[in-house]
Design a protein around this motif. Sequence first.
Motif, PDB file in Angstrom:
ATOM      1  N   SER A 177       0.683  -1.372  -0.095  1.00 48.51           N
ATOM      2  CA  SER A 177      -0.013   0.292   0.076  1.00 48.51           C
ATOM      3  C   SER A 177       0.951   1.543  -0.356  1.00 48.51           C
ATOM      4  O   SER A 177       0.284   2.539  -0.494  1.00 48.51           O
ATOM      5  N   GLY A 178       1.899   1.169   0.598  1.00 46.81           N
ATOM      6  CA  GLY A 178       3.250   2.868   0.535  1.00 46.81           C
ATOM      7  C   GLY A 178       2.696   3.619   2.078  1.00 46.81           C
ATOM      8  O   GLY A 178       3.301   4.148   1.891  1.00 46.81           O
ATOM      9  N   ALA A 179       2.291   3.030   3.394  1.00 47.21           N
ATOM     10  CA  ALA A 179       1.911   3.051   4.148  1.00 47.21           C
ATOM     11  C   ALA A 179       3.775   3.300   4.786  1.00 47.21           C
ATOM     12  O   ALA A 179       4.386   2.106   4.917  1.00 47.21           O
ATOM     13  N   ASP A 180       3.813   4.020   5.658  1.00 43.98           N
ATOM     14  CA  ASP A 180       4.633   4.869   5.740  1.00 43.98           C
ATOM     15  C   ASP A 180       5.298   3.784   7.435  1.00 43.98           C
ATOM     16  O   ASP A 180       6.188   3.692   7.685  1.00 43.98           O
ATOM     17  N   TRP A 181       3.959   3.757   7.963  1.00 45.47           N
ATOM     18  CA  TRP A 181       4.305   3.056   9.150  1.00 45.47           C
ATOM     19  C   TRP A 181       2.983   2.430   9.801  1.00 45.47           C
ATOM     20  O   TRP A 181       2.380   2.332   9.660  1.00 45.47           O
ATOM     21  N   LEU A 182       3.063   1.171  10.633  1.00 45.32           N
ATOM     22  CA  LEU A 182       2.051   0.182  11.151  1.00 45.32           C
ATOM     23  C   LEU A 182       1.820   0.259  12.415  1.00 45.32           C
ATOM     24  O   LEU A 182       2.583   0.144  12.803  1.00 45.32           O
ATOM     25  N   THR A 183       0.346   0.330  13.293  1.00 44.15           N
ATOM     26  CA  THR A 183       0.213   0.838  14.708  1.00 44.15           C
ATOM     27  C   THR A 183      -0.496  -1.104  14.500  1.00 44.15           C
ATOM     28  O   THR A 183      -1.750  -0.903  14.261  1.00 44.15           O
ATOM     29  N   ILE A 184      -0.710  -1.783  15.737  1.00 48.44           N
ATOM     30  CA  ILE A 184      -0.824  -3.188  15.388  1.00 48.44           C
ATOM     31  C   ILE A 184      -1.859  -2.964  16.853  1.00 48.44           C
ATOM     32  O   ILE A 184      -1.030  -3.484  17.925  1.00 48.44           O
ATOM     33  N   HIS A 185      -2.899  -2.882  17.573  1.00 49.65           N
ATOM     34  CA  HIS A 185      -3.430  -4.315  18.598  1.00 49.65           C
ATOM     35  C   HIS A 185      -3.571  -4.813  18.674  1.00 49.65           C
ATOM     36  O   HIS A 185      -4.366  -5.291  17.718  1.00 49.65           O
ATOM     37  N   ALA A 186      -2.924  -5.478  19.565  1.00 49.12           N
ATOM     38  CA  ALA A 186      -2.556  -7.127  19.757  1.00 49.12           C
ATOM     39  C   ALA A 186      -3.550  -8.021  19.983  1.00 49.12           C
ATOM     40  O   ALA A 186      -3.597  -8.913  20.588  1.00 49.12           O
ATOM     41  N   ARG A 187      -4.915  -7.473  19.623  1.00 46.92           N
ATOM     42  CA  ARG A 187      -5.923  -8.630  20.171  1.00 46.92           C
ATOM     43  C   ARG A 187      -7.198  -8.382  18.677  1.00 46.92           C
ATOM     44  O   ARG A 187      -6.777  -7.136  17.479  1.00 46.92           O
ATOM     45  N   THR A 188      -7.718  -9.288  18.136  1.00 48.79           N
ATOM     46  CA  THR A 188      -9.108  -9.324  17.263  1.00 48.79           C
ATOM     47  C   THR A 188      -9.732  -8.325  17.309  1.00 48.79           C
ATOM     48  O   THR A 188     -10.681  -8.068  18.916  1.00 48.79           O
TER      49      THR A 188
END
Length: 333
Positions: A177-188
């Motif tokens: 996608s070209g995103a510069d960074w990614l934040t992940i909430h570690a749950r569904t």
Amino acid sequence: MSNKQFNPLFSNPVRLLAPMEGLTDPLMRQILTQIAADLGRPYDWSVSEFIRVTQTVLPAHVFYKYVPELHHDAKTASGTPIHIQLLGSEAQLMAENAVFACELGAPAIDINFGCPAKTVNSHRGGSVLLDEPEVMYQIISAVRQAVPSEIPVSAKIRLGYTDTSRMDDIRGAIDASGADWLTIHARTKTQGYKPPAYWEKIQGFNSLDIPVIANGEIWNTEQAQLCIRQSGTSHLMLGRGAVTRPDLIAQVDKIDVAKDESLKTSTLLWSDLITHQIRFLQGEAKNDVVLVGRYKQWLGMLTKGYMEAQSLWNEIKRQKDKAAIIAALQASR
């Protein structure tokens, strides 16, 4: 040697204040970022509550409502930058709103694929799009191509919608996608906010050539360090833990005042927090009823971090008069 592309914003481990709908509004951001700055460990940036994009390019007053900091170089009074978070499912419309946000002064655009709210998901927004990685790709890439190249575009996700079976597809969409960074909430989405957070599953995204930020269930220093070890990333976004213990940002990295006398203590005592609570109650809101309700929400969370908060809660939980609540706060020093 890391395969990550160099991003100057991540030259050191970043510590961010999370976007939380109905919680980290402009007033709460102002208070929490000021506390962090006063403790000597300001947030690197905060992300706004999501701004919902549905049918049109939103007028300026909507952006200013959610992010009044746009009037002040997109920074809080303490100097913390505020990134603008958008939520929606139409790629072109998201791109057009992102462009307008940048024209208003947004320093970065974040895209919400993590909100678990039923009303949002039922209208094809937030975490429900984790089941449509191709749509995620279309949205991020459209925004990335539309906004000026010097303005970062990031995404915030969960591990999946009902389960983690689409993680590989999600990672592929982010990668392309070209995103510069990614934040992940570690749950569904299905796991909501129920402990535990599955920090180890963030490891699967570390092959991306962009920085990865871990989020979820970080309430104290020990959990922060465990999250770093299990996720494999040094970058953290603090959410409810930062509202419950506003000094968490300074405690996470164990600022050692004994080694540097120029640093203030990393612990915020209840007596010091009273001043900030009164400032909150004197902040801007639609009316005092709303302000008192918002304050009680915060005080309820503070009871998990401060014993003194529980006594105050028992005293004022049925109180509706703002002046009486402030008087009770002053008496609790």
